[in-house]
Design an enzyme around this catalytic site. Structure first.
Site, short mmCIF file in Angstrom:
data_model
loop_
_atom_site.label_atom_id
_atom_site.label_comp_id
_atom_site.label_asym_id
_atom_site.label_seq_id
_atom_site.Cartn_x
_atom_site.Cartn_y
_atom_site.Cartn_z
N ILE A 135 30.99 6.45 3.17
CA ILE A 135 32.40 6.61 3.57
C ILE A 135 33.04 5.23 3.51
CG2 ILE A 135 34.02 7.30 5.37
CD1 ILE A 135 31.92 9.19 6.45
N GLU A 136 34.08 5.11 2.73
CA GLU A 136 34.84 3.86 2.60
C GLU A 136 36.23 4.09 3.17
OE1 GLU A 136 34.07 0.87 1.22
OE2 GLU A 136 32.21 1.22 0.08
N SER A 137 36.59 3.31 4.19
CA SER A 137 37.92 3.40 4.78
C SER A 137 38.87 2.53 3.98
CB SER A 137 37.88 2.93 6.24
OG SER A 137 37.05 3.78 7.00
#
Length: 500
Positions: free
Chosen positions: A279-281
Site C-alpha cells: 500500500i502506497e499512500s
C-alpha cells in the site's frame, strides 16, 4: 454500489463461492458499509498523531499505553542502529498469520498513524463491532511492526542511519532493522503480509489530472512476473480494497510498478509464501498532512483483515486486478499554460511546471518551490493550474521599508503587500513570533540574507513572481511555488512562506 463486507460470528463462517459469483446483500450476515467504516474511524482515530513528522518518542509513548491495556501483546523485538526500540504488537490467536510493517522508510509515516488507529479499534468494546474483533481474534494471528526505521523517522529521511535503503536490503541484511524484519518473517512464517509505504505525490491516474491517493501492488516474486496461488491471493485482496476505495475516491487508485526487485522486501515476502500487499499512500489536494489518506489506509486494512479472516477475498477475480491502471507520473504542484515571457529583445509563450521540495526542521518543515519543467506540457497536469493566455510574467518587488520585527505585520497587511506586487519584506528581527506561525504569511521575511525575487524563469530556479495583464495588473502570485489567486480572500488558500 454499496460494499457489503461479510462479517460472520464464530461458528457461522460461510465457505466462499469458488466460482467467483457476484457478492450480494444476502451473502452477508452483517453489513459494514462506508457509513459504518467512517463511524469506526472517527471513534478510534489516534488524536495525538496529527502531523507527519512525529518521532520515535511519540510512538514509544503510545506503545506503552497499549501495553498497559493488556489487550494487544507488546514486545520490544530489537533496536535500531542508533539504539531506538522497535516493537511488535500482536492480536489474535488464529491459524492465519499476518504481518504488517510500516515506516521502513522514515519519511513515509501515513500508515503508521493508521496502525495506531487500528490498535485503538482492536481495544474497543461494546460499540456494535465486537463481532468484528471476535472474528479477527479467532481467525487471525496479527503481528504489527510500526515504525521499523525509527532512526530515519527521527531525521524524516527515507534511509536508515547507515544511509541504506532498508527496502533494498531483504537479500543482504546489511541493516539491523532489515535483518530484524527478515528474522521475524522466518520465525512467524506469515501467510499474508502488508508492506506499508508512502509514494511521491506526483503520480496521477493515467491520462487524467487525478492524483493517485492510494497505490496498490501484489509484488512479483520473479522477473517473469508469474502468478502463483500466493501472489494471486494478494491480487484478490487488492481487488477487494479497490472495490471499497472506489466508493471513497473514484478514479484515484492505481497500481505501483510491478517490476521484480530481488532486493525488495515485498518481492521476497511474496517468494517466501506470504501473499503480500503493498500500500502506497500518495497525494490529495488540500491534505498536506495526509490525514484523509490515513483514513483510507485504516479502512482498507481493516476491510482486508476481515476478508482474510473469512476467506471471502477469494470471490474476487484476478482479472479485476489487471484492470487497475498503473501509476503515471505527469503531475506538478502548479502548471501554468501559455505564459508570455518577455526579454529585452524578444518574447515567447510557454508552459511552466512547478514542484515544491520540503526540508525538515525537527517537527516542522519549510518549502522551496522550483521550476521543474519548461515547454510543451500538454500531457502534464497540476494540483493547481492556470491558463495564462493573454497574461505575462511579471517580476516581484521587495519592500524598501525595513521593519523592526516581523511581528508588527499582520497576515492581512502581508496580503495587502502581496496584492501590490511586494513579495518580500526586510526585518531587523523575526521577533517573538514563532517562525512556524509565519508560514501562513504571503510574504517572505529576511534578515541578514538578501532576498532575490525571480527575474527570469530558469530550469531549477526560484518561483517568486506574478502573472498579470499587459498593463501590469496582477492576477496571480506564484509565491514559493504556490499559486495564489489575488482576486480571492487569502483564507482557504494553502501556502508556506520561508524565513531567510
Amino acid at each position: 454500489m454499496k460494499f457489503f463486507a461479510i462479517l460472520l460470528i464464530l461458528g457461522a463462517i460461510t465457505t466462499c463461492d469458488r466460482q467467483k459469483t457476484p457478492v450480494t446483500e444476502h451473502s452477508s450476515a452483517m453489513n459494514l458499509d462506508t457509513t459504518t467504516f467512517n463511524n469506526i474511524y472517527n471513534t478510534y482515530k489516534e488524536q495525538t498523531l496529527q502531523h507527519r513528522r512525529f518521532k520515535h518518542t511519540d510512538v514509544d509513548f503510545l506503545v506503552q499505553q497499549h501495553k498497559e491495556k493488556q489487550i494487544l501483546e507488546v514486545e520490544p523485538i530489537g533496536t535500531s542502529f542508533e539504539g531506538r526500540s522497535i516493537y511488535e504488537l500482536r492480536y489474535g490467536a488464529g491459524d492465519k498469520v499476518v504481518m504488517l510493517w510500516s515506516q521502513m522508510h522514515g519519511d513515509e509515516p501515513t500508515a503508521t498513524m493508521a496502525l495506531f488507529d487500528l490498535f485503538n479499534f482492536l481495544e474497543g468494546k461494546e460499540d456494535g463491532n465486537d463481532a468484528v474483533r471476535e472474528l479477527l481474534k479467532a481467525k487471525l494471528s496479527l503481528h504489527f511492526i510500526p515504525m521499523l526505521n525509527p532512526d530515519g523517522a527521527e531525521r524524516y529521511t527515507r534511509r536508515t542511519a547507515q544511509s541504506i535503503d532498508m527496502n533494498r536490503d531483504a537479500r543482504a541484511g546489511q541493516t539491523v532493522e532489515g535483518a530484524l524484519l527478515k528474522q521475524r518473517a522466518n520465525v512467524l512464517k506469515p501467510r499474508y503480509g502488508f508492506n506499508l509505504h508512502d509514494q511521491n505525490i506526483y503520480y496521477n491516474v493515467p491520462e487524467t489530472s487525478n492524483p493517485v491517493q492510494i497505490s496498490l501492488l501484489a509484488p512479483a516474486y520473479n522477473y517473469e512476473r508469474e502468478i502463483n496461488e500466493v501472489r494471486g491471493d494478494a491480487m484478490k485482496i487488492i481487488v477487494g480494497m479497490n472495490e471499497l476505495l472506489q466508493q471513497y475516491i473514484p478514479h484515484a487508485v492505481a497500481k505501483y510498478d510491478d517490476a521484480h526487485t530481488p532486493r525488495g522486501f515485498g518481492d521476497n515476502f511474496q517468494s517466501w509464501g506470504a501473499s503480500t500487499i503493498l500500500i502506497e499512500s500518495g497525494g490529495r489536494k488540500g491534505d498536506p498532512e495526509k490525514q484523509e489518506i490515513r483514513k483510507l489506509n485504516f479502512i482498507i486494512i481493516l476491510n482486508a483483515l476481515i476478508q482474510i479472516a473469512e476467506g471471502s477475498y477469494d470471490r474476487y477475480p484476478i482479472g479485476d486486478y489487471e484492470k487497475i491502471p498503473f501509476n503515471a507520473s505527469q503531475l506538478h504542484d502548479v502548471v501554468i499554460r501559455n505564459l508570455e515571457i518577455k526579454t529585452d529583445s524578444t518574447s515567447y509563450r510557454t508552459d511552466i511546471g512547478i514542484r515544491r521540495g520540503e526540508t525538515t526542521v525537527n517537527r516542522d518543515y519549510f518549502v522551496r518551490g522550483r521550476i521543474e519543467d519548461i515547454g510543451d506540457l500538454l500531457e502534464s497536469f497540476g494540483y493547481d493550474e492556470v491558463d495564462a493566455q493573454g497574461l505575462q510574467f511579471i517580476p516581484a518587488k521587495v519592500s524598501t521599508v525595513v521593519l523592526d520585527s516581523a511581528s508588527v505585520l499582520s497576515q492581512t497587511d502581508a496580503f495587502g503587500l502581496l496584492k501590490r506586487g511586494i513579495m518580500a519584506v526586510p526585518v531587523k528581527t523575526i521577533g517573538s513570533t514563532k517562525a512556524s506561525s509565519l508560514h501562513n504569511y504571503p510574504v517572505h521575511f529576511f534578515t541578514q540574507k538578501q532576498f532575490f525575487p525571480t527575474t527570469s524563469l530558469d530550469l531549477g530556479g526560484t518561483t517568486n513572481f506574478y502573472i498579470g495583464d499587459q498593463k501590469g495588473g496582477l492576477r496571480y502570485a506564484v509565491f514559493n511555488g504556490y499559486l495564489i489567486d489575488l482576486s480571492k480572500d487569502i483564507k482557504g488558500q494553502l501556502f508556506k512562506s520561508r524565513i531567510h
